[in-house]
Design a protein around this motif. Sequence first.
Motif, mmCIF file in Angstrom:
data_model
loop_
_atom_site.group_PDB
_atom_site.id
_atom_site.type_symbol
_atom_site.label_atom_id
_atom_site.label_comp_id
_atom_site.label_asym_id
_atom_site.label_seq_id
_atom_site.Cartn_x
_atom_site.Cartn_y
_atom_site.Cartn_z
ATOM 1 N N ALA A 85 3.494 -6.969 13.903
ATOM 2 C CA ALA A 85 2.724 -7.287 12.707
ATOM 3 C C ALA A 85 3.323 -6.662 11.451
ATOM 4 C CB ALA A 85 1.277 -6.824 12.874
ATOM 5 N N ASP A 86 3.815 -5.430 11.545
ATOM 6 C CA ASP A 86 4.337 -4.753 10.358
ATOM 7 C C ASP A 86 5.291 -3.642 10.788
ATOM 8 O OD1 ASP A 86 4.818 -3.570 7.894
ATOM 9 O OD2 ASP A 86 2.736 -3.719 7.231
ATOM 10 N N LEU A 87 6.515 -4.032 11.115
ATOM 11 C CA LEU A 87 7.495 -3.055 11.589
ATOM 12 C C LEU A 87 7.785 -2.006 10.529
ATOM 13 C CD1 LEU A 87 9.389 -2.419 14.008
ATOM 14 C CD2 LEU A 87 11.171 -3.685 12.783
ATOM 15 N N GLY A 88 7.881 -2.447 9.289
ATOM 16 C CA GLY A 88 8.199 -1.511 8.212
ATOM 17 C C GLY A 88 7.142 -0.437 8.025
ATOM 18 N N ARG A 89 5.883 -0.776 8.270
ATOM 19 C CA ARG A 89 4.818 0.218 8.144
ATOM 20 C C ARG A 89 4.734 1.099 9.395
ATOM 21 N NH1 ARG A 89 1.309 0.737 4.290
ATOM 22 N NH2 ARG A 89 -0.394 2.230 4.638
ATOM 23 N N ALA A 90 5.008 0.495 10.555
ATOM 24 C CA ALA A 90 4.860 1.235 11.811
ATOM 25 C C ALA A 90 5.958 2.263 12.028
ATOM 26 C CB ALA A 90 4.823 0.256 12.980
ATOM 27 N N LEU A 91 7.193 1.938 11.683
ATOM 28 C CA LEU A 91 8.308 2.811 12.045
ATOM 29 C C LEU A 91 8.241 4.205 11.427
ATOM 30 C CD1 LEU A 91 11.406 0.432 12.256
ATOM 31 C CD2 LEU A 91 10.163 1.556 14.109
ATOM 32 N N PRO A 92 7.873 4.363 10.144
ATOM 33 C CA PRO A 92 7.769 5.731 9.622
ATOM 34 C C PRO A 92 6.737 6.573 10.362
ATOM 35 C CG PRO A 92 7.856 4.157 7.812
ATOM 36 C CD PRO A 92 7.677 3.360 9.075
ATOM 37 N N ILE A 93 5.636 5.940 10.792
ATOM 38 C CA ILE A 93 4.629 6.667 11.571
ATOM 39 C C ILE A 93 5.223 7.087 12.909
ATOM 40 C CG2 ILE A 93 2.378 6.489 12.686
ATOM 41 C CD1 ILE A 93 1.623 4.418 10.511
ATOM 42 N N ILE A 94 5.927 6.161 13.540
ATOM 43 C CA ILE A 94 6.513 6.452 14.848
ATOM 44 C C ILE A 94 7.592 7.519 14.736
ATOM 45 C CG2 ILE A 94 7.830 5.449 16.751
ATOM 46 C CD1 ILE A 94 6.325 2.814 16.226
ATOM 47 N N ARG A 95 8.364 7.482 13.662
ATOM 48 C CA ARG A 95 9.391 8.529 13.489
ATOM 49 C C ARG A 95 8.752 9.905 13.423
ATOM 50 N NH1 ARG A 95 12.275 4.542 10.352
ATOM 51 N NH2 ARG A 95 11.334 5.251 8.405
ATOM 52 N N SER A 96 7.563 9.984 12.853
ATOM 53 C CA SER A 96 6.888 11.287 12.786
ATOM 54 C C SER A 96 6.497 11.774 14.177
ATOM 55 C CB SER A 96 5.653 11.204 11.886
ATOM 56 O OG SER A 96 4.593 10.482 12.509
ATOM 57 N N VAL A 115 9.331 -7.822 21.000
ATOM 58 C CA VAL A 115 8.992 -7.708 19.588
ATOM 59 C C VAL A 115 10.146 -8.301 18.796
ATOM 60 C CG1 VAL A 115 8.438 -6.135 17.704
ATOM 61 C CG2 VAL A 115 7.597 -5.650 20.014
ATOM 62 N N GLN A 116 9.933 -9.479 18.248
ATOM 63 C CA GLN A 116 11.022 -10.173 17.567
ATOM 64 C C GLN A 116 11.541 -9.382 16.367
ATOM 65 O OE1 GLN A 116 12.510 -12.832 18.920
ATOM 66 N NE2 GLN A 116 11.032 -12.495 20.582
ATOM 67 N N ALA A 117 10.649 -8.647 15.711
ATOM 68 C CA ALA A 117 11.078 -7.838 14.568
ATOM 69 C C ALA A 117 12.076 -6.767 15.000
ATOM 70 C CB ALA A 117 9.862 -7.196 13.900
ATOM 71 N N LEU A 118 11.891 -6.192 16.193
ATOM 72 C CA LEU A 118 12.846 -5.209 16.708
ATOM 73 C C LEU A 118 14.152 -5.874 17.123
ATOM 74 C CD1 LEU A 118 10.649 -2.877 18.957
ATOM 75 C CD2 LEU A 118 11.769 -2.272 16.799
ATOM 76 N N LEU A 119 14.057 -7.029 17.748
ATOM 77 C CA LEU A 119 15.264 -7.738 18.164
ATOM 78 C C LEU A 119 16.109 -8.137 16.962
ATOM 79 C CD1 LEU A 119 13.787 -10.027 20.972
ATOM 80 C CD2 LEU A 119 15.086 -7.908 21.249
ATOM 81 N N ALA A 120 15.443 -8.430 15.847
ATOM 82 C CA ALA A 120 16.163 -8.820 14.633
ATOM 83 C C ALA A 120 16.788 -7.631 13.916
ATOM 84 C CB ALA A 120 15.222 -9.563 13.688
ATOM 85 N N GLN A 121 16.271 -6.426 14.176
ATOM 86 C CA GLN A 121 16.784 -5.227 13.496
ATOM 87 C C GLN A 121 17.072 -4.142 14.542
ATOM 88 O OE1 GLN A 121 14.484 -4.079 9.877
ATOM 89 N NE2 GLN A 121 13.192 -5.837 10.360
ATOM 90 N N PRO A 122 18.074 -4.337 15.391
ATOM 91 C CA PRO A 122 18.314 -3.396 16.490
ATOM 92 C C PRO A 122 18.646 -1.982 16.040
ATOM 93 C CG PRO A 122 20.139 -4.943 16.265
ATOM 94 C CD PRO A 122 19.034 -5.451 15.390
ATOM 95 N N GLU A 123 19.128 -1.850 14.804
ATOM 96 C CA GLU A 123 19.479 -0.512 14.303
ATOM 97 C C GLU A 123 18.270 0.245 13.754
ATOM 98 O OE1 GLU A 123 19.011 -3.105 10.917
ATOM 99 O OE2 GLU A 123 20.076 -3.364 12.825
ATOM 100 N N SER A 124 17.124 -0.414 13.666
ATOM 101 C CA SER A 124 15.974 0.194 12.986
ATOM 102 C C SER A 124 15.393 1.379 13.743
ATOM 103 C CB SER A 124 14.878 -0.858 12.757
ATOM 104 O OG SER A 124 14.374 -1.357 13.995
ATOM 105 N N THR A 125 15.611 1.448 15.057
ATOM 106 C CA THR A 125 15.042 2.547 15.841
ATOM 107 C C THR A 125 16.015 3.700 16.042
ATOM 108 O OG1 THR A 125 15.710 1.511 17.931
ATOM 109 C CG2 THR A 125 13.514 0.965 17.071
#
Length: 387
Positions: A150-161, A188-198
Amino acid sequence: MPTADELLGAGVALRLAEVMGRAVPGNGFAATSASVAELGPLSLRQRSDLLKDALLSDLPGSAAALDAAIRSALSDAAFTGWMIWPVTEAVTSRALEARTGFEGGSRGGSGSGSGSSADADSTFDAAMVLLADLTPRLTAEFAIRPLLEADLGRALPIIRSWSQSPNEHVRRLASEGTRAFLPWAKRVQALLAQPESTLPIITALYRDESEYVRRSVANHLNDLSRQNPDLAARVAAEWMHSPDQNTPKLVRHAMRSLIKKGHPAALALFGFAEAHGVEVSGLTLGASAVAVGGELPFAVTLTNPTAAPVKLVVDYIVHHRKANGSQTAKVFKLQALTLDALQSVTLTRRHSFKRITTRVYHPSAHAIEVQVNGSASGRSAFTLTAD
């Protein structure tokens, strides 16, 4: 392996209703209790969905009200184990209802369509925090996937914490929940599209003190190697330049798929350079045919004619016949060794064609070949016959 009845059976469902009833006095959680009658024919995933829907029915209203009820239940030691799975899914569903309502989609059961963007974002953030708080009771790795979508950009900073959490279960959630190919989970298609994001997440965790966390990190990087082999190998090399005592083991596990495929950069991490000059004699098969259920012995001889030792990783590839007549290759480990100058060695193995649940054998022409430091040779054909 435990059955669905043992993990999410009637007893667990009734205990969930009891725990939630203590957390929310006056609410009998009738729908959750009644769901017991429908569990019988359902799979584990279907049981979780059934109980999730029952919980949402028993706790109508806002996401904040659901959050408060679950946080009250967290004070109860009985609130643990597999009953947590449908709870985490309920948290995600209610958060997505708020977001969908704001964006003008279906209103959902919470009546959140009149909320603001700030309300939807606040609900999203609160759901992520609650999932992290629930995960020591049972992992929320499946429940966070729709939120990532739903919102990878919002979720990832929380997960990084979460990578800085004092709780190993939460740190593992940061890695495991964001894996590209998490088993039994939705892609998660958003993750597949941005494999470097994690990468910031797993880079923060690869030297974690917990083997439980490090194992997840290794599997995460192995997932990445399926999408972008060169990127995964480059990350592994960076970690090997700044290791602790556990890093070589982690990287070897993370690079396992690339090593089997003979990826040069992955092999080089462990000193397996291209095996120039190594002579391969064979493969010699012990029989020209083998029946399903039987074993096929084979041997291969390796010779190092040079004046320097060479490190070798030796695998073998079985080319299985598929139902459509084509062949598919499966790599198996044989041996890793150092071959001294002018040394020869003969390696032997018996490959089993015992029936297993993960492979269907099709009697017909098959083949085996050996792979040395990523280079395949010595292909030998044989016939697989019916048992």
